[in-house]
Scaffold this active site. Structure first.
Site, PDB file in Angstrom:
ATOM      1  N   PHE A 138      -8.717  19.516 -25.374  1.00  0.00           N
ATOM      2  CA  PHE A 138      -9.018  18.084 -25.371  1.00  0.00           C
ATOM      3  C   PHE A 138     -10.204  17.881 -24.431  1.00  0.00           C
ATOM      4  O   PHE A 138     -10.332  18.581 -23.428  1.00  0.00           O
ATOM      5  CB  PHE A 138      -7.821  17.206 -24.950  1.00  0.00           C
ATOM      6  CG  PHE A 138      -8.210  15.760 -25.039  1.00  0.00           C
ATOM      7  CD1 PHE A 138      -8.424  15.163 -26.270  1.00  0.00           C
ATOM      8  CD2 PHE A 138      -8.461  15.012 -23.895  1.00  0.00           C
ATOM      9  CE1 PHE A 138      -8.874  13.848 -26.358  1.00  0.00           C
ATOM     10  CE2 PHE A 138      -8.901  13.703 -23.986  1.00  0.00           C
ATOM     11  CZ  PHE A 138      -9.099  13.120 -25.214  1.00  0.00           C
ATOM     12  N   THR A 139     -11.036  16.903 -24.772  1.00  0.00           N
ATOM     13  CA  THR A 139     -12.339  16.740 -24.102  1.00  0.00           C
ATOM     14  C   THR A 139     -12.227  16.704 -22.577  1.00  0.00           C
ATOM     15  O   THR A 139     -12.803  17.536 -21.876  1.00  0.00           O
ATOM     16  CB  THR A 139     -13.041  15.471 -24.617  1.00  0.00           C
ATOM     17  OG1 THR A 139     -12.143  14.362 -24.453  1.00  0.00           O
ATOM     18  CG2 THR A 139     -13.399  15.598 -26.086  1.00  0.00           C
ATOM     19  N   TYR A 150       0.843  -1.199   0.000  1.00  0.00           N
ATOM     20  CA  TYR A 150       0.000   0.000   0.000  1.00  0.00           C
ATOM     21  C   TYR A 150       0.880   1.252   0.000  1.00  0.00           C
ATOM     22  O   TYR A 150       0.638   2.191  -0.746  1.00  0.00           O
ATOM     23  CB  TYR A 150      -0.908  -0.008   1.239  1.00  0.00           C
ATOM     24  CG  TYR A 150      -1.916   1.117   1.249  1.00  0.00           C
ATOM     25  CD1 TYR A 150      -3.188   0.921   0.694  1.00  0.00           C
ATOM     26  CD2 TYR A 150      -1.619   2.363   1.793  1.00  0.00           C
ATOM     27  CE1 TYR A 150      -4.128   1.949   0.677  1.00  0.00           C
ATOM     28  CE2 TYR A 150      -2.548   3.397   1.782  1.00  0.00           C
ATOM     29  CZ  TYR A 150      -3.795   3.184   1.235  1.00  0.00           C
ATOM     30  OH  TYR A 150      -4.721   4.197   1.223  1.00  0.00           O
ATOM     31  N   ASP A 198       0.661  18.517 -21.719  1.00  0.00           N
ATOM     32  CA  ASP A 198      -0.079  17.262 -21.854  1.00  0.00           C
ATOM     33  C   ASP A 198       0.870  16.327 -22.589  1.00  0.00           C
ATOM     34  O   ASP A 198       1.082  16.463 -23.797  1.00  0.00           O
ATOM     35  CB  ASP A 198      -1.366  17.479 -22.627  1.00  0.00           C
ATOM     36  CG  ASP A 198      -2.173  16.191 -22.754  1.00  0.00           C
ATOM     37  OD1 ASP A 198      -1.549  15.108 -22.788  1.00  0.00           O
ATOM     38  OD2 ASP A 198      -3.402  16.252 -22.806  1.00  0.00           O
ATOM     39  N   LYS A 220      -1.009   5.935 -23.671  1.00  0.00           N
ATOM     40  CA  LYS A 220      -0.646   6.284 -25.049  1.00  0.00           C
ATOM     41  C   LYS A 220       0.817   5.894 -25.298  1.00  0.00           C
ATOM     42  O   LYS A 220       1.128   4.718 -25.425  1.00  0.00           O
ATOM     43  CB  LYS A 220      -0.878   7.780 -25.273  1.00  0.00           C
ATOM     44  CG  LYS A 220      -2.337   8.121 -25.602  1.00  0.00           C
ATOM     45  CD  LYS A 220      -3.202   8.192 -24.405  1.00  0.00           C
ATOM     46  CE  LYS A 220      -4.549   8.811 -24.672  1.00  0.00           C
ATOM     47  NZ  LYS A 220      -5.363   8.856 -23.442  1.00  0.00           N
ATOM     48  N   ARG A 251     -14.624  12.936 -33.989  1.00  0.00           N
ATOM     49  CA  ARG A 251     -13.921  14.070 -33.390  1.00  0.00           C
ATOM     50  C   ARG A 251     -14.424  15.328 -34.101  1.00  0.00           C
ATOM     51  O   ARG A 251     -13.792  15.883 -34.980  1.00  0.00           O
ATOM     52  CB  ARG A 251     -12.405  13.933 -33.550  1.00  0.00           C
ATOM     53  CG  ARG A 251     -11.810  12.714 -32.855  1.00  0.00           C
ATOM     54  CD  ARG A 251     -11.527  12.885 -31.386  1.00  0.00           C
ATOM     55  NE  ARG A 251     -12.617  12.637 -30.465  1.00  0.00           N
ATOM     56  CZ  ARG A 251     -12.466  12.307 -29.185  1.00  0.00           C
ATOM     57  NH1 ARG A 251     -11.276  12.153 -28.667  1.00  0.00           N
ATOM     58  NH2 ARG A 251     -13.503  12.139 -28.400  1.00  0.00           N
ATOM     59  N   PHE A 280     -20.398  12.606 -25.916  1.00  0.00           N
ATOM     60  CA  PHE A 280     -20.096  11.677 -27.008  1.00  0.00           C
ATOM     61  C   PHE A 280     -19.988  10.228 -26.556  1.00  0.00           C
ATOM     62  O   PHE A 280     -20.178   9.310 -27.335  1.00  0.00           O
ATOM     63  CB  PHE A 280     -18.820  12.109 -27.747  1.00  0.00           C
ATOM     64  CG  PHE A 280     -17.620  12.280 -26.854  1.00  0.00           C
ATOM     65  CD1 PHE A 280     -17.453  13.437 -26.118  1.00  0.00           C
ATOM     66  CD2 PHE A 280     -16.663  11.295 -26.761  1.00  0.00           C
ATOM     67  CE1 PHE A 280     -16.349  13.608 -25.292  1.00  0.00           C
ATOM     68  CE2 PHE A 280     -15.554  11.444 -25.956  1.00  0.00           C
ATOM     69  CZ  PHE A 280     -15.402  12.608 -25.201  1.00  0.00           C
TER      70      PHE A 280
HETATM   71  O1  PLI Z   1      -7.786   8.623 -21.220  1.00  0.00           O
HETATM   72  P1  PLI Z   1      -6.928   9.195 -20.119  1.00  0.00           P
HETATM   73  O2  PLI Z   1      -7.738   9.638 -18.964  1.00  0.00           O
HETATM   74  O3  PLI Z   1      -5.805   8.300 -19.733  1.00  0.00           O
HETATM   75  O4  PLI Z   1      -6.206  10.502 -20.727  1.00  0.00           O
HETATM   76  C1  PLI Z   1      -6.920  11.642 -21.049  1.00  0.00           C
HETATM   77  C2  PLI Z   1      -6.265  12.337 -22.194  1.00  0.00           C
HETATM   78  C3  PLI Z   1      -5.567  13.475 -21.960  1.00  0.00           C
HETATM   79  N1  PLI Z   1      -4.944  14.133 -22.973  1.00  0.00           N
HETATM   80  C4  PLI Z   1      -4.978  13.704 -24.241  1.00  0.00           C
HETATM   81  C5  PLI Z   1      -4.266  14.474 -25.297  1.00  0.00           C
HETATM   82  C6  PLI Z   1      -5.670  12.551 -24.549  1.00  0.00           C
HETATM   83  O5  PLI Z   1      -5.670  12.125 -25.799  1.00  0.00           O
HETATM   84  C7  PLI Z   1      -6.361  11.835 -23.519  1.00  0.00           C
HETATM   85  C8  PLI Z   1      -7.144  10.705 -23.794  1.00  0.00           C
HETATM   86  N2  PLI Z   1      -7.411  10.374 -25.053  1.00  0.00           N
HETATM   87  C9  PLI Z   1      -8.253   9.463 -25.494  1.00  0.00           C
HETATM   88  C10 PLI Z   1      -9.031   8.564 -24.623  1.00  0.00           C
HETATM   89  C11 PLI Z   1      -8.394   9.346 -26.925  1.00  0.00           C
HETATM   90  O6  PLI Z   1      -9.109   8.440 -27.401  1.00  0.00           O
HETATM   91  O7  PLI Z   1      -7.777  10.135 -27.642  1.00  0.00           O
END
Ligand code: PLI
Length: 468
Positions: A124-125, A72, A215, A258, A382, A450
């Site tokens: 970004f969303t 933990y 980011d 990513k 998008r 969305f």
């Molecule tokens: O999906 P998360 O919570 O691990 O990350 C959010 C996020 C933040 N910044 C950017 C540039 C993203 O592309 C992003 C998440 N993107 C998704 C889920 C996508 O499909 O592009």
């Protein structure tokens, strides 16, 4: 040299794919309310919805997972991750989170107060949603070229310094907690920011005592584009360029789903020890203790190894090459794409493809549904559906970019898969005149609509309701 250098890995484990008939896809689409997000993944043949968490991990990552320390407090795995972030991103203080939006939440809560303004190189969303939830107004200060799909500017992620400077003068630096800089810019189609521009953003912001927060979700991809396109950086490694990017920022929010080849995880990193302490206090409330932040020890191990793999030039080259391979086929067939081709995705300009469908009927949502119906390929919308409504006016936001995003998971699909996607996208494009009408909401959620929205065709004889 071969025409296309091969991927620097081979496949050790496979996952069978399921194909279903067009009639079954028709039914699945109706059941999903014509929202490709609501499709069950087993009804999808080639899933290009996102590159987020859909990566194939390496044998090294899987092996590292076995040595995860699930304590933990003070897990060894946390210190491995911290060391990897310090080495490759250069930030001193690491706050782990369950994924990127967890980091955005903590960051927004410690820095934003009601009445604040946050400039950024396109929204970004989830990032903007957290900024707005905490009382800030987001301002898009990206260069105009980013909003023009056909413009082939090499750094469409650049900040327009005149726009940024004007905002600082208009609202005053005290009401701008930070500049939100994405590398690459997802909503612009994976477009990079140049180091020269980031340097100027950093200088301008710091001149006014404003922080710069990166980011970093796809910063390695951005580093590759800098190596390819920016004068003076060709001889530098991607790893070195990544450190240069981060050196021009005060912290970063990261989705490890990513660049880092992980399936889950994220982090917030900060240079300022006082801010880091505040973030460590909040992360305990929202994510988990500050040495795991919502991740299992094994997740942190996988990310630590993934970070080191991600900055190897041959890995990132193969990644960007695969996106380009798909994109070039579509360009050859004269599909209207976002130019230049981006880092994580090929984006089709749905507004240009379906100019006869009004923006109010969501051409991108419609085109994504048509592509799924044709071949079981799932893209992401998008455009206006993702953009949501303006919180002040309640009106739909209609961004200039109305795109479907063919997003390529890392190390997952082969060239044959890309060929199939290209064939289907070209086929749908050739038959685009059959799509005479679009979609209307039957259910519209308030936040990030969305994901859960449902739609119906605006006309009963829509091509989305008919056999091929
Ligand atoms: O999906 P998360 O919570 O691990 O990350 C959010 C996020 C933040 N910044 C950017 C540039 C993203 O592309 C992003 C998440 N993107 C998704 C889920 C996508 O499909 O592009």
């Amino acid at each position: 040299m071969p025409r296309h250098p091969a991927e620097p890995w081979r496949i050790k484990m496979v996952e069978p794919l399921r194909t279903i008939t067009r009639d079954q896809r028709q039914q699945a689409l109706q059941e999903a309310g014509y929202n490709i997000t609501l499709l069950r993944s087993e009804d999808v043949y080639i899933d290009l919805y996102t590159d987020s968490g859909t990566n194939a991990m390496s044998d090294r990552q899987w092996a590292a997972m076995m040595s995860g320390d699930e304590a933990y407090a003070g897990a060894r795995s946390f210190y491995r991750l911290e060391a990897a972030v310090r080495e490759h991103y250069g930030y001193e203080h690491l706050i782990p989170t369950h994924q990127g939006r967890g980091a955005e939440n903590i960051l927004s809560r410690i820095l934003i107060r009601p009445g604040h303004h946050v400039p950024g190189n396109m929204y970004f969303t989830t990032t903007r949603a957290h900024q707005e939830l905490n009382g800030a107004t987001f301002h898009d200060v990206i260069i105009d070229e980013a909003h023009d799909p056909s413009c082939d500017h090499p750094f469409k992620g650049d900040v327009d310094l005149v726009k940024l400077d004007r905002l600082i003068r208009d609202v005053g630096p005290d009401r701008i907690p930070y500049v939100s800089v994405a590398a690459t810019v997802n909503m612009a189609g994976g477009q990079p920011i140049s180091l020269a521009n980031l340097t100027q953003v950093h200088e301008l912001a710091h001149h006014h005592g404003i922080l710069v927060i990166l980011d970093a979700a796809r910063a390695v991809e951005n580093a590759w584009f800098i190596k390819q396109r920016e004068k003076g950086w060709h001889e530098h490694s991607v790893a070195a360029i990544l450190r240069e990017i981060c050196a021009r920022t005060d912290g970063a929010a990261m989705s490890a789903k990513k660049d880092s080849y992980a399936n889950i995880g994220g982090w917030l990193a900060l240079r300022d020890p006082y801010l880091a302490e505040q973030a460590q206090g909040l992360v305990v409330l929202y994510e988990g203790l500050h040495t795991y932040g919502g991740m299992a020890g094994r997740d942190m191990e996988a990310i630590a190894v993934g970070i080191a793999e991600s900055v190897q030039d041959e890995n990132i080259r193969a990644r960007i090459d695969q996106v380009a391979y798909l994109g070039q086929q579509l360009i050859g067939a004269e599909l209207p794409l976002v130019q230049p081709l981006g880092g994580h995705a090929v984006c089709i300009d749905a507004a240009a493809t379906l100019p006869h469908i009004p923006r109010e009927e969501f051409p991108a949502q419609t085109l994504a549904a048509a592509l799924y119906l044709d071949s079981g390929v799932r893209a992401a919308e998008r455009g206006a559906v993702s953009a949501g409504r303006d919180p002040a006016t309640g009106e739909n936001r209609y961004p200039r970019l109305e795109l479907i995003r063919l997003t390529i998971p890392r190390r997952v699909y082969t060239r044959s898969h890309m060929d199939l996607v290209a064939d289907s996208a070209i086929h749908v494009h050739k038959q685009r005149d059959r799509l005479t009408s679009g979609l209307a909401f039957t259910h519209e959620p308030e936040t990030l609509r969305f994901f859960q929205a449902r739609f119906a065709p605006t006309t009963p004889n829509s091509a989305l309701n008919h056999p091929a």
